[in-house]
Write an enzyme that holds these catalytic residues in place. Structure first.
Site, PDB file in Angstrom:
ATOM      1  CB  CYS A  78      -0.901   0.010   1.242  1.00  0.00           C
ATOM      2  SG  CYS A  78      -1.782  -1.543   1.534  1.00  0.00           S
ATOM      3  NE  ARG A 121       3.764   1.839  -3.830  1.00  0.00           N
ATOM      4  CZ  ARG A 121       3.852   2.180  -2.555  1.00  0.00           C
ATOM      5  NH1 ARG A 121       4.652   1.520  -1.752  1.00  0.00           N
ATOM      6  NH2 ARG A 121       3.145   3.159  -2.075  1.00  0.00           N
ATOM      7  CD1 TRP A 158      -2.705  -5.956  -2.315  1.00  0.00           C
ATOM      8  CD2 TRP A 158      -2.989  -4.964  -4.303  1.00  0.00           C
ATOM      9  NE1 TRP A 158      -2.732  -6.935  -3.271  1.00  0.00           N
ATOM     10  CE2 TRP A 158      -2.902  -6.370  -4.490  1.00  0.00           C
ATOM     11  CE3 TRP A 158      -3.160  -4.144  -5.415  1.00  0.00           C
ATOM     12  CZ2 TRP A 158      -2.974  -6.952  -5.754  1.00  0.00           C
ATOM     13  CZ3 TRP A 158      -3.239  -4.731  -6.664  1.00  0.00           C
ATOM     14  CH2 TRP A 158      -3.142  -6.116  -6.827  1.00  0.00           C
ATOM     15  CG  ASN A 177       1.645   0.569   3.724  1.00  0.00           C
ATOM     16  OD1 ASN A 177       0.487   0.942   3.594  1.00  0.00           O
ATOM     17  ND2 ASN A 177       2.656   1.133   3.091  1.00  0.00           N
ATOM     18  N   GLY A 178       1.015  -3.470   5.727  1.00  0.00           N
ATOM     19  CA  GLY A 178       1.486  -4.688   6.382  1.00  0.00           C
ATOM     20  C   GLY A 178       0.328  -5.551   6.834  1.00  0.00           C
ATOM     21  CD  GLU A 202       6.838 -19.967 -13.882  1.00  0.00           C
ATOM     22  OE1 GLU A 202       6.905 -18.729 -13.724  1.00  0.00           O
ATOM     23  OE2 GLU A 202       5.928 -20.525 -14.541  1.00  0.00           O
ATOM     24  CE  LYS A 249       7.896 -15.974 -14.640  1.00  0.00           C
ATOM     25  NZ  LYS A 249       6.879 -16.612 -15.428  1.00  0.00           N
ATOM     26  CD  GLU A 283       6.524 -15.005 -19.046  1.00  0.00           C
ATOM     27  OE1 GLU A 283       5.364 -14.828 -19.467  1.00  0.00           O
ATOM     28  OE2 GLU A 283       6.762 -15.367 -17.897  1.00  0.00           O
ATOM     29  CG  HIS A 321      10.658 -41.751 -24.916  1.00  0.00           C
ATOM     30  ND1 HIS A 321      10.277 -43.023 -25.252  1.00  0.00           N
ATOM     31  CD2 HIS A 321      11.123 -41.822 -23.636  1.00  0.00           C
ATOM     32  CE1 HIS A 321      10.475 -43.832 -24.215  1.00  0.00           C
ATOM     33  NE2 HIS A 321      10.988 -43.122 -23.230  1.00  0.00           N
ATOM     34  CE  LYS A 366       1.249  -9.337 -13.326  1.00  0.00           C
ATOM     35  NZ  LYS A 366       2.474 -10.148 -13.223  1.00  0.00           N
TER      36      LYS A 366
END
Length: 634
Positions: free
Chosen positions: A27, A52, A99, A125-126, A507, A511, A514, A530, A629
């Site tokens: 936040c 953010r 947030w 925040n937190g 993954e 990364k 992309e 194979h 996104k």
């Protein structure tokens, strides 16, 4: 690191990061004490923190007679409209962009929060881990709560503790808290003062001519000053137009020299990092810590999932688990599958959400659908969830966004408290999706009694160590930057692994392709014979994962297979796999952890490898071509 993987290329300079942990937050906080009207400064500061992400915003201003609050869900434009319609004059104030972490986005849940008298205002925040116990205690003494947030306990605590000294009241209040916080506080009886405190969430104090300011991040301060105090954990500051006093939690003065900030605004938004992606990679220890916060009962050795808990009867009735996701979320599900199966003894399938509806899936009331989406708005994933629910399945959502479609529709939700993720390529959202599944698996295992009490207790202890282990994995950054020099000139590469390492390889390959646009493929290492070996030629780069102790011999054999055909092998290995170093060209040793947690630790250097490779190729790391996104159409 052992050996050289590929020839070196030139690399760009990386921007410095001058203030340690001040790069993980969810936040925005701004505060002002000076000669000018506070509201324009607060709104300007909040605007500079918009990058953010947020879902609500608000301000509180002392006008000499009391505190006036304007707040609401939505964008800053709405807040600006509110203060135009109902001005809040005053020279001292605090502002916040939220947030959501506790309670969905709404007018009531927006910050600032007030006490019963309306004379104490707090932004935060937190995460306050023990807020429920504090809330019950305060409610029993007659305090009235208006929101669903953890933050609201703070103004009520300060209300009770205030004896004419706001700094002392805040000091006593934070001693009652468990969790993380950066807070800014006003009291109507001290209308010229802002008091701030921090633990695990950043807070800075700016020194300006005729005014002093506070913020959770430097960009909010740059139009007014380049000189800042950076508060450390367990420090508090009293800020007025005339000066700044910094103390520790015991009330002792803290001698602290101001820092000069020479960043431009763009660098400041990224906390000094060259790109949001790199910043978000470095935020992962905090993201993991926050996702675990309040869910590990260390004393009882249990996992606690408020909002996603199953009774023992419900857990025992499960006959099948479907994990649904796309892209990175599906890769997270592939890691979760063996963990869920091992802990629950229930068969698990992982589906591409886009294909789930079209195969007439075998789903009924004995099925649990675990639905994973960073944004909570992924169209294919939402459609799969609705199909599963229509066929009788119970739903658990794993998402990073409160108030999202997934959060609203799932019923049970585990939030990945990663905070806003600006870069298109997911990093901290991915690792927290893994953590969420670890928590779900352990919770179901303890309720089904397929895990013993001792097994659950050991798992709780291991999860509690995970944030520190992720910090240890970040130490590998320099090695991965060096190795990227050899990869940047290549056009094809392969990732191999077995078991959980295969899911991690998927993954890692995603990364790389992309953001660097290098063709990268991941294979279960046993598949090499194979057909895939036909693609291995002299100098082909291969990234081999060797973190699963029971499979190291098998992976070692696969490394030798590709080496025999001329491949250049980079191995990411567990400390016990010493023999891997003899076969690979370069070996990176990961921190020591149980096998089931190694996918989290292996993800970090793979993210860094992709990042530095993309930088060397001149790619737009944060906004790769053709990608968005959140995929909100099928």
């Amino acid at each position: 690191m052992i050996g050289r993987w590929m020839p070196r290329l030139r690399q760009p300079e990386r921007e410095g990061v001058p203030w340690g942990q001040a790069c993980g937050f969810m936040c925005g906080i701004v505060g002002y004490a000076g000669r000018e009207q506070a509201v324009p400064v607060l709104l300007d500061g909040l605007r500079r923190l918009e990058y953010r992400g947020y879902d609500s915003a608000g301000t509180a201003v002392c006008n000499g007679a009391g505190i006036q609050v304007r707040k609401g869900g939505g964008r800053l434009e709405r807040l600006e409209s509110l203060v135009r319609e109902q001005p809040t004059p005053g020279h001292t104030g605090i502002g916040h962009t939220r947030w959501a972490t506790h309670g969905p986005p709404s007018d009531d849940n927006a910050h600032p929060h007030l006490d019963c008298t309306g004379r104490v205002a707090v932004v935060h925040n937190g995460i306050i881990e023990n807020y429920m116990a504090l809330r019950e205690e305060l409610a029993a003494r007659g305090h009235r709560f208006r929101s669903e947030t953890d933050t609201e306990v703070l103004p009520h605590l300060i209300e009770e503790l205030y004896r004419g000294d706001l700094l002392e009241a805040v000091r006593q209040a934070v001693r009652r808290l468990r969790g993380s916080w950066a807070i800014a506080v006003l009291h109507a009886s001290e209308p010229d003062r802002v008091v701030v405190a921090r633990k695990d969430s950043p807070m800075v104090v700016g020194i300006a001519e005729g005014a002093n300011l506070v913020a959770s991040d430097i960009p909010a301060l740059l139009p007014y000053t380049r000189f800042v105090y950076v508060l450390d954990d367990h420090e508090l500051a009293s800020v007025t137009a005339g000066g700044v006093t910094i103390e520790d939690e015991a009330g002792r003065p803290v001698g602290k020299a101001p820092l000069f900030v020479d960043w431009d605004a763009a660098a400041a938004e990224k906390a000094g990092y060259a790109h949001f992606m790199l910043k978000e990679i470095h935020e992962q220890p905090r993201a993991v810590r926050d996702t675990l916060a309040g869910k590990l009962d260390m004393d009882a050795g249990r996992v606690v999932l408020a909002g996603a808990a199953f009774s023992a009867e419900e857990a025992r009735s499960l006959r099948k688990i479907d994990v649904l996701g796309m892209g990175t979320a599906r890769h997270a599900g592939l890691v979760g599958k063996p963990v869920l199966e091992r802990f629950t003894r229930v068969p698990v399938e992982v589906d591409l959400a886009a294909e789930f509806r079209y195969r007439d899936p075998l789903v009924d009331e004995g099925t649990l659908a675990v639905v994973i989406s960073q944004s909570g708005e992924t169209a294919d994933t939402l459609a799969a969830m609705r199909e599963a629910r229509a066929r009788g399945a119970r739903i658990v959502g794993i998402t990073n966004v409160m108030g999202s479609s997934l959060a609203r529709e799932a019923g049970r939700v585990i939030y990945t408290l990663a905070g806003p993720e600006v870069a298109v390529a997911s990093t901290k959202a991915y690792v927290t999706q893994l953590v969420a599944q670890y928590l779900l698996a352990a919770h179901l295992g303890q309720e089904r009694e397929t895990l013993s009490r001792d097994e659950v207790g050991r798992w709780v202890e291991q999860l509690a160590r995970l944030p520190g282990l992720v910090e240890d994995a970040l130490v590998l950054e320099d090695d991965m930057r060096d190795l990227a020099e050899g990869l940047a000139a290549c056009e094809h590469t392969f990732f191999i692994g077995r078991g959980l390492d295969w899911a991690t390889a998927l993954e890692g390959a995603l990364k790389l392709k992309e953001i660097s646009y290098i063709h990268a493929e991941a294979y279960a290492a046993g598949e090499l014979k194979h057909g895939t070996l036909a693609l291995i030629t002299e100098g082909t780069p291969v990234v081999a994962l060797a973190t699963q102790r029971s499979l190291i011999d098998k992976v070692l054999s696969n490394i030798k297979e590709v080496k025999a055909r001329g491949a250049r092998v980079l191995a990411l290995a567990a400390p016990q796999a010493r023999e891997v170093a003899e076969a690979a060209d370069t070996t990176i040793w990961l921190p020591d952890a149980p096998d089931l947690l190694m996918p989290v630790l292996a993800a970090v250097p793979l993210q860094l490898l992709a990042y530095y490779t993309a930088c060397l190729r001149g790619c737009d790391v944060d906004k790769p071509r053709n990608l968005a996104k959140s995929v909100t159409v099928e």
